[in-house]
Design an enzyme around this catalytic site. Structure first.
Site, PDB file in Angstrom:
ATOM      1  N   SER A  99    -124.826  74.325 -36.953  1.00 19.31           N
ATOM      2  CA  SER A  99    -125.171  73.170 -36.190  1.00 19.31           C
ATOM      3  C   SER A  99    -126.057  72.304 -35.590  1.00 19.31           C
ATOM      4  O   SER A  99    -126.905  73.755 -35.792  1.00 19.31           O
ATOM      5  CB  SER A  99    -124.664  73.117 -34.440  1.00 19.31           C
ATOM      6  OG  SER A  99    -122.356  73.620 -35.130  1.00 19.31           O
TER       7      SER A  99
ATOM      8  N   GLU B 216    -121.973  83.814 -26.932  1.00 16.20           N
ATOM      9  CA  GLU B 216    -121.313  82.876 -26.936  1.00 16.20           C
ATOM     10  C   GLU B 216    -120.005  82.624 -26.752  1.00 16.20           C
ATOM     11  O   GLU B 216    -120.136  81.487 -26.081  1.00 16.20           O
ATOM     12  CB  GLU B 216    -122.014  83.310 -29.051  1.00 16.20           C
ATOM     13  CG  GLU B 216    -121.357  81.455 -29.266  1.00 16.20           C
ATOM     14  CD  GLU B 216    -121.113  81.918 -30.766  1.00 16.20           C
ATOM     15  OE1 GLU B 216    -121.491  82.897 -31.762  1.00 16.20           O
ATOM     16  OE2 GLU B 216    -121.269  80.022 -31.678  1.00 16.20           O
TER      17      GLU B 216
ATOM     18  N   ASN C 175    -110.084  81.413 -32.406  1.00 12.04           N
ATOM     19  CA  ASN C 175    -108.939  81.768 -32.002  1.00 12.04           C
ATOM     20  C   ASN C 175    -108.249  82.628 -32.049  1.00 12.04           C
ATOM     21  O   ASN C 175    -107.900  83.764 -31.376  1.00 12.04           O
ATOM     22  CB  ASN C 175    -108.344  80.536 -30.782  1.00 12.04           C
ATOM     23  CG  ASN C 175    -108.725  79.672 -30.168  1.00 12.04           C
ATOM     24  OD1 ASN C 175    -110.419  80.338 -30.067  1.00 12.04           O
ATOM     25  ND2 ASN C 175    -108.944  79.024 -28.872  1.00 12.04           N
TER      26      ASN C 175
HETATM   27  C1  LIG Z   1    -117.986  72.973 -35.310  1.00 16.09           C
HETATM   28  C2  LIG Z   1    -117.993  73.653 -35.481  1.00 16.09           C
HETATM   29  C3  LIG Z   1    -119.650  74.039 -35.761  1.00 16.09           C
HETATM   30  C4  LIG Z   1    -120.423  75.570 -35.887  1.00 16.09           C
HETATM   31  N1  LIG Z   1    -121.660  76.187 -36.048  1.00 16.09           N
HETATM   32  C5  LIG Z   1    -121.968  77.154 -35.973  1.00 16.09           C
HETATM   33  C6  LIG Z   1    -123.169  77.074 -36.119  1.00 16.09           C
HETATM   34  O1  LIG Z   1    -123.786  77.019 -35.960  1.00 16.09           O
HETATM   35  N2  LIG Z   1    -123.509  78.403 -37.056  1.00 16.09           N
HETATM   36  C7  LIG Z   1    -123.372  79.508 -37.983  1.00 16.09           C
HETATM   37  O2  LIG Z   1    -123.656  80.076 -38.425  1.00 16.09           O
HETATM   38  N3  LIG Z   1    -121.753  79.115 -37.852  1.00 16.09           N
HETATM   39  C8  LIG Z   1    -121.368  77.704 -37.518  1.00 16.09           C
HETATM   40  N4  LIG Z   1    -119.848  77.615 -37.748  1.00 16.09           N
HETATM   41  C9  LIG Z   1    -119.052  78.179 -37.879  1.00 16.09           C
HETATM   42  C10 LIG Z   1    -117.687  79.049 -37.573  1.00 16.09           C
HETATM   43  O3  LIG Z   1    -118.349  79.764 -36.734  1.00 16.09           O
HETATM   44  C11 LIG Z   1    -116.634  79.129 -38.662  1.00 16.09           C
HETATM   45  O4  LIG Z   1    -115.895  78.288 -39.130  1.00 16.09           O
HETATM   46  C12 LIG Z   1    -115.599  80.292 -38.311  1.00 16.09           C
HETATM   47  O5  LIG Z   1    -116.339  81.546 -37.894  1.00 16.09           O
HETATM   48  C13 LIG Z   1    -114.159  80.432 -38.735  1.00 16.09           C
HETATM   49  O6  LIG Z   1    -115.225  80.999 -40.114  1.00 16.09           O
HETATM   50  P1  LIG Z   1    -114.596  80.080 -41.555  1.00 16.09           P
HETATM   51  O7  LIG Z   1    -114.728  78.183 -41.481  1.00 16.09           O
HETATM   52  O8  LIG Z   1    -115.338  80.344 -42.794  1.00 16.09           O
HETATM   53  O9  LIG Z   1    -112.820  80.097 -41.514  1.00 16.09           O
HETATM   54  P2  LIG Z   1    -112.299  81.552 -42.128  1.00 16.09           P
HETATM   55  O10 LIG Z   1    -112.961  83.275 -41.511  1.00 16.09           O
HETATM   56  O11 LIG Z   1    -112.025  81.167 -44.068  1.00 16.09           O
HETATM   57  O12 LIG Z   1    -110.444  81.457 -41.654  1.00 16.09           O
HETATM   58  C14 LIG Z   1    -110.099  80.271 -41.944  1.00 16.09           C
HETATM   59  C15 LIG Z   1    -109.133  80.795 -40.641  1.00 16.09           C
HETATM   60  O13 LIG Z   1    -107.577  81.981 -41.185  1.00 16.09           O
HETATM   61  C16 LIG Z   1    -107.862  82.211 -39.944  1.00 16.09           C
HETATM   62  N5  LIG Z   1    -108.050  84.423 -39.984  1.00 16.09           N
HETATM   63  C17 LIG Z   1    -109.339  84.502 -41.103  1.00 16.09           C
HETATM   64  N6  LIG Z   1    -108.765  86.002 -40.336  1.00 16.09           N
HETATM   65  C18 LIG Z   1    -108.349  86.120 -40.322  1.00 16.09           C
HETATM   66  C19 LIG Z   1    -107.520  87.750 -39.417  1.00 16.09           C
HETATM   67  N7  LIG Z   1    -108.254  88.923 -39.775  1.00 16.09           N
HETATM   68  N8  LIG Z   1    -106.510  87.882 -38.636  1.00 16.09           N
HETATM   69  C20 LIG Z   1    -105.794  86.064 -38.658  1.00 16.09           C
HETATM   70  N9  LIG Z   1    -106.046  85.345 -38.646  1.00 16.09           N
HETATM   71  C21 LIG Z   1    -107.649  84.672 -39.042  1.00 16.09           C
HETATM   72  C22 LIG Z   1    -108.957  81.992 -39.052  1.00 16.09           C
HETATM   73  O14 LIG Z   1    -108.984  82.510 -37.876  1.00 16.09           O
HETATM   74  C23 LIG Z   1    -108.581  80.732 -39.579  1.00 16.09           C
HETATM   75  O15 LIG Z   1    -108.222  79.893 -38.811  1.00 16.09           O
HETATM   76  C24 LIG Z   1    -119.455  75.823 -37.086  1.00 16.09           C
HETATM   77  C25 LIG Z   1    -118.229  75.583 -36.907  1.00 16.09           C
HETATM   78  C26 LIG Z   1    -117.227  74.368 -35.770  1.00 16.09           C
HETATM   79  C27 LIG Z   1    -116.358  73.580 -36.551  1.00 16.09           C
END
Ligand SMILES: Cc1cc2nc3c(=O)[nH]c(=O)nc-3n(C[C@H](O)[C@H](O)[C@H](O)COP(=O)(O)OP(=O)(O)OC[C@H]3O[C@@H](n4cnc5c(N)ncnc54)[C@H](O)[C@@H]3O)c2cc1C
Length: 418
Positions: free
Chosen positions: A160, A244, A399
């Site tokens: 972000s 956080e 979530n």
């Molecule tokens: C608006 C926004 C701002 C952000 N800002 C930052 C930032 O400033 N810095 C930063 O570092 N990151 C940031 N993020 C990243 C954010 O932390 C990640 O998007 C988040 O942790 C999910 O990781 P991913 O996108 O790789 O999804 P994935 O981990 O690939 O997950 C995909 C889906 O699978 C589900 N899933 C994965 N593993 C499991 C499990 N074990 N059990 C059940 N369900 C599971 C997830 O819940 C999700 O629905 C931001 C994201 C957004 C959308």
């Protein structure tokens, strides 16, 4: 539980209210996700800092007022009620700073915190990677030993405001031979304008360019910019995630102010015969108040020396789902107008319906173009707020993951299949 405030706390609230009334910009600042808005918000951080309001809970030596958690919550309520600008320094203030207070050296605190408080150095969080979001421990970016420091390489994503920020903090694999993925990680601070850093904005739904991915190609950082022992990054990062998701990221003040705006929108446009929608407005008020009370309870526990731990996951699931619900209720109240927003241009607010229950009062329903508190009938802030709320169940840990934590650590249910 005693919910009364002490005379000193009441006085603090009034002092904050008076300062905000005198200083909050009369017109809303441009979005902090744009270059122009970022600069305007940075200047606002400086205004806050000049009178020690940017970090009220920090010790005075770093620019704060040494306020306790209760006073911080009171300040936040006043801040949102005054319609004050969003905080461009939030990542630094609510994530990096608590980490430095707990794990940094005195030198790091003295060097990093005061310019952060003044908005002179704005920080981005560089944790996520393309293959390491929920499963953060699988991150692949590396920190290799070099004379006097470390060399960082790899790719961070979803950062972000990284397109305009000055520095970032992130996790890097410093010991590739470590036996478990969450061992051998270093928690490092680095400049975003260093040789070897490339920033590429990621397109957002609203088209604003601040969200970015960060590429690192052999970027040098001195030893002084590693927080804690290299290799201990995971433990340190886990203390940050509690902050956080817990109290720091979304104070109840934000939702109390939004619920209040929704009620005012209902007064302007609500159809008294639509009891289903009326109930959703009432639910929004009850939800904001419940969240406020839950936060007060957590603040009391925290003041008594308890750590929040897994309970912060309850907070996170609640506020992120609440934020969507309250904006959906507003858009349903606005009807077709709620779908109209014009590239950041504010549409003229619709005048209150003559048929609404209370078209003439309170005068807060009439839009005041000089007021920073958006008119409740102005569709643009609702539409923008809705679009942003959709990200709430994803950032700060999805979530689904929070529900797993609640099930396993709070309810003692068996581990789910991974
Ligand atoms: C608006 C926004 C701002 C952000 N800002 C930052 C930032 O400033 N810095 C930063 O570092 N990151 C940031 N993020 C990243 C954010 O932390 C990640 O998007 C988040 O942790 C999910 O990781 P991913 O996108 O790789 O999804 P994935 O981990 O690939 O997950 C995909 C889906 O699978 C589900 N899933 C994965 N593993 C499991 C499990 N074990 N059990 C059940 N369900 C599971 C997830 O819940 C999700 O629905 C931001 C994201 C957004 C959308």
């Amino acid at each position: 539980m005693d919910l009364d405030f002490t005379p000193e706390e009441e006085q603090f609230r009034l002092r904050a209210r008076a300062w905000l009334a005198a200083h909050v910009p009369r017109a809303p600042l441009p979005s902090l996700e744009t270059e122009e808005g970022f600069a305007a918000h940075r200047a606002w951080e400086g205004t806050l800092a000049a009178d020690r309001w940017s970090v009220v809970s920090w010790p005075e030596e770093f620019g704060g007022q040494g306020a306790d958690l209760v006073k911080w919550l009171l300040f936040e309520e006043e801040y949102y009620a005054a319609g004050a600008p969003g905080r461009v320094s939030q990542n630094g203030i609510s994530l990096l700073a608590p980490t430095l207070f707990d794990h940094g050296t005195p030198e790091q605190r003295a060097r990093v915190l005061p310019p952060m408080a003044r908005g002179e150095v704005v920080w981005a969080q560089a944790w996520s990677e393309p293959e390491a979001g929920s499963d953060l421990a699988s991150l692949r970016s590396t920190a290799r030993r070099a004379p006097g420091g470390w060399r960082l390489s790899g790719q961070k994503t979803w950062s972000s405001r990284a397109a305009f920020a000055d520095r970032a903090f992130g996790l890097f694999r410093s010991d590739p031979r470590a036996e478990r993925p969450h061992h051998g990680l270093a928690y490092v601070m680095f400049p975003l304008d260093a040789p070897g850093v490339t920033i590429r904005p990621i397109g957002r739904l609203d088209g604003r360019p601040a969200f970015a991915e960060v590429f690192l190609d052999d970027v040098f950082v001195p030893d002084d910019d590693v927080i804690g022992a290299p290799g201990d990054g995971w433990r340190i990062a886990m203390s940050t995630t509690g902050d956080e998701r817990g109290l720091a990221l979304r104070s109840p003040g934000r939702f109390l102010a939004t619920a209040d705006r929704l009620v005012r929108l209902w007064h302007a446009h609500g159809d008294p015969s639509d009891t289903a929608l009326r109930d959703r407005v009432a639910d929004a008020v009850i939800g904001a108040r419940a969240y406020q009370l839950f936060t007060w309870a957590n603040a009391s526990r925290s003041a008594a020396g308890e750590k929040l731990g897994a309970e912060s996951s309850l907070n996170k699931v609640f506020w992120s789902e609440y934020d969507i619900a309250v904006h959906e209720a507003a858009l349903d109240l606005l009807g077709a107008d709620g779908e109209l927003t014009d590239d950041g241009e504010r549409l003229p607010p619709r005048p209150p319906d003559a048929s609404s229950p209370d078209p003439t009062s309170p005068d807060r329903t009439s839009p005041d173009p000089t007021s920073p508190d958006p008119a409740p009938t102005d569709p643009a802030p609702w539409t923008e707020g809705y679009v942003f709320s959709l990200a709430g169940p994803i950032y700060a840990g999805t979530n689904e993951i929070q529900r797993d934590i609640i099930a396993e650590r709070l309810l003692g249910l068996p581990k789910g299949r991974r």
